[in-house]
Scaffold this active site. Structure first.
Site, PDB file in Angstrom:
ATOM      1  N   ASP A 178       0.862  -1.177   0.000  1.00  0.00           N
ATOM      2  CA  ASP A 178       0.000   0.000   0.000  1.00  0.00           C
ATOM      3  C   ASP A 178       0.901   1.231   0.000  1.00  0.00           C
ATOM      4  O   ASP A 178       2.063   1.172   0.393  1.00  0.00           O
ATOM      5  CB  ASP A 178      -0.956  -0.020   1.193  1.00  0.00           C
ATOM      6  CG  ASP A 178      -2.164   0.902   0.981  1.00  0.00           C
ATOM      7  OD1 ASP A 178      -2.199   1.600  -0.066  1.00  0.00           O
ATOM      8  OD2 ASP A 178      -3.053   0.934   1.846  1.00  0.00           O
ATOM      9  N   ASP A 193      -7.594  -7.633   0.876  1.00  0.00           N
ATOM     10  CA  ASP A 193      -6.678  -7.759   2.007  1.00  0.00           C
ATOM     11  C   ASP A 193      -7.445  -7.281   3.228  1.00  0.00           C
ATOM     12  O   ASP A 193      -8.341  -6.442   3.109  1.00  0.00           O
ATOM     13  CB  ASP A 193      -5.444  -6.862   1.849  1.00  0.00           C
ATOM     14  CG  ASP A 193      -5.761  -5.428   2.232  1.00  0.00           C
ATOM     15  OD1 ASP A 193      -6.400  -4.733   1.423  1.00  0.00           O
ATOM     16  OD2 ASP A 193      -5.412  -5.009   3.352  1.00  0.00           O
TER      17      ASP A 193
HETATM   18  N1  GUN Z   1      -6.760   0.512   2.630  1.00  0.00           N
HETATM   19  C1  GUN Z   1      -8.085   0.479   2.886  1.00  0.00           C
HETATM   20  N2  GUN Z   1      -8.715   1.490   2.237  1.00  0.00           N
HETATM   21  C2  GUN Z   1      -7.761   2.177   1.565  1.00  0.00           C
HETATM   22  C3  GUN Z   1      -7.789   3.332   0.711  1.00  0.00           C
HETATM   23  O1  GUN Z   1      -8.829   3.944   0.444  1.00  0.00           O
HETATM   24  N3  GUN Z   1      -6.589   3.746   0.209  1.00  0.00           N
HETATM   25  C4  GUN Z   1      -5.416   3.097   0.490  1.00  0.00           C
HETATM   26  N4  GUN Z   1      -4.288   3.564  -0.050  1.00  0.00           N
HETATM   27  N5  GUN Z   1      -5.369   2.018   1.275  1.00  0.00           N
HETATM   28  C5  GUN Z   1      -6.525   1.570   1.813  1.00  0.00           C
END
Ligand code: GUN
Length: 376
Positions: free
Chosen positions: A92, A270
């Site tokens: 992420d 996830d």
């Molecule tokens: N993880 C859960 N929701 C999100 C989101 O909206 N953006 C990002 N970057 N990670 C997430």
């Protein structure tokens, strides 16, 4: 070097069975990705994670940039080598974690300035720096920097965050290509935002599709809205995305959220739920959730699921698991995390098989009935 590619193999209603190829292997979709925030799926050996059926784990830009540092991980051979996970890794981008964990955040067009939750040191995360960090880690599947806001929020606020995320999507893509991501077989996802406003979701999905990403993530959901709103947003968003690219619903969810989202065309998930719940005495099974803290398990000689292939589910009594949880033993966390990840992966495998054989509707019904019946 394999390029980041998605192959759609079968559909059943809106549900999709496919394969995602990365430089580190093939990901069978629909896929569940265990969360390994700090370069570890908590309480699990990597071999064990693999044995449950996971093809990919998730790492976090935010945590790893602060500790041990992306440049250090790169010097030590990259995240795959560092954590001994030779298969696919998705990272992420950091924006979401900055919003939930960091102190003194300040966000503008350039990026987000924040203080570390570890030592208060100031950092700046821009779309370009996020891509650079994900490249240093060596992530196979990378996310654009975005802004995710909690719901409920005003439409103006949702629109502002969605348009900022679109602007950052463009910058992320330029940086990703300049750093040679595609040549290393890596893929970049744009992230659809737009809160609970259908027209904003459509605008976001169309604009990202026109930018031609390797895949598309759906962000900003499971942030406080009811499940029917989330599913409604998926029904609105997914038809706007290209069919030949993977769709990843970020941070979702319960087994039921996953079943219902696959039914609407999501390919990847996830969530911390199976690992976090496992560390808090909660088991996910075919019979629904079982809270091992409850005294009713104290004399129960039955395992969680005698028919499971997972030793944690099959070889330890509920009475013993109850005892371990009550005593605060590390083994309770290890066994319940293992059970939960194995259950999530068996659910994914069951859905993949059902989509391939055109029996997804029956599978969905039987699975829902199993959860409703309970564990007696
Ligand atoms: N993880 C859960 N929701 C999100 C989101 O909206 N953006 C990002 N970057 N990670 C997430």
């Amino acid at each position: 070097m394999s390029r980041y590619t998605y192959r759609l193999m079968a559909t059943d209603g809106m549900a999709r069975r496919g394969e995602l190829t990365t430089a580190h292997g093939v990901v069978r979709t629909p896929a569940f990705m265990p969360v390994g925030t700090q370069g570890t799926v908590k309480a699990m050996y990597t071999d064990q994670v693999r044995e449950t059926g996971a093809d990919v784990v998730l790492g976090n830009t935010y945590h790893l940039m602060l500790r041990p540092g992306a440049e250090r991980v790169a010097r030590l051979g990259g995240l795959h080598h560092f954590m001994n996970w030779p298969h696919t890794i998705l990272t992420d981008s950091g924006g979401f974690q900055v919003m939930s964990l960091a102190q003194l955040r300040k966000l503008d067009d350039i990026g987000v300035r924040f203080r570390s939750h570890l030592d208060g040191a100031e950092h700046v995360l821009t779309p370009e720096r996020s891509i650079e960090i994900q490249g240093l880690l060596g992530a196979d599947i990378q996310m654009q920097l975005d802004e995710c806001i909690r719901l409920p929020a005003s439409e103006d606020e949702v629109a502002r965050a969605m348009r900022l995320s679109l602007h950052w999507a463009e910058r992320s893509k330029v940086a990703f290509e300049a750093m040679g991501g595609p040549d290393k077989g890596q893929g970049l996802h744009g992230i659809v935002q737009g809160g609970d406003v259908k027209s904003l979701r459509v605008e976001s999905a169309r604009a990202l599709s026109a930018m031609d990403f390797g895949g598309y993530s759906i962000g900003g959901l499971a942030v406080g809205e009811p499940q029917d709103v989330m599913l409604d947003m998926l029904e609105t968003t997914l038809p706007e995305l290209p069919e030949d690219k993977p769709r990843y619903l970020m941070g979702v969810g319960t087994p039921e959220d996953i079943l219902e989202s696959v039914a609407r065309g999501i390919d990847m998930f996830d969530c911390v739920l199976p690992t976090r719940a496992g560390r808090h005495g909660l088991a996910y099974t075919r019979f629904g959730k079982i809270n091992l803290k409850n005294a009713r398990h104290a004399d129960d000689p039955r395992p969680l699921d005698a028919d499971s292939d997972c030793p944690a589910a099959r070889d330890y009594s509920r009475a013993y698991l109850h005892h371990l949880v009550k005593a605060g033993e590390a083994l309770s966390m290890m066994l319940l995390t293992w059970n939960n990840l194995a259950y999530y992966q068996s659910l994914m495998a069951g859905m993949r098989e059902a989509i391939s054989t055109g029996t997804f509707a029956d599978f969905r019904e039987e699975t829902l009935q199993g959860w409703a019946k309970g564990d007696i």
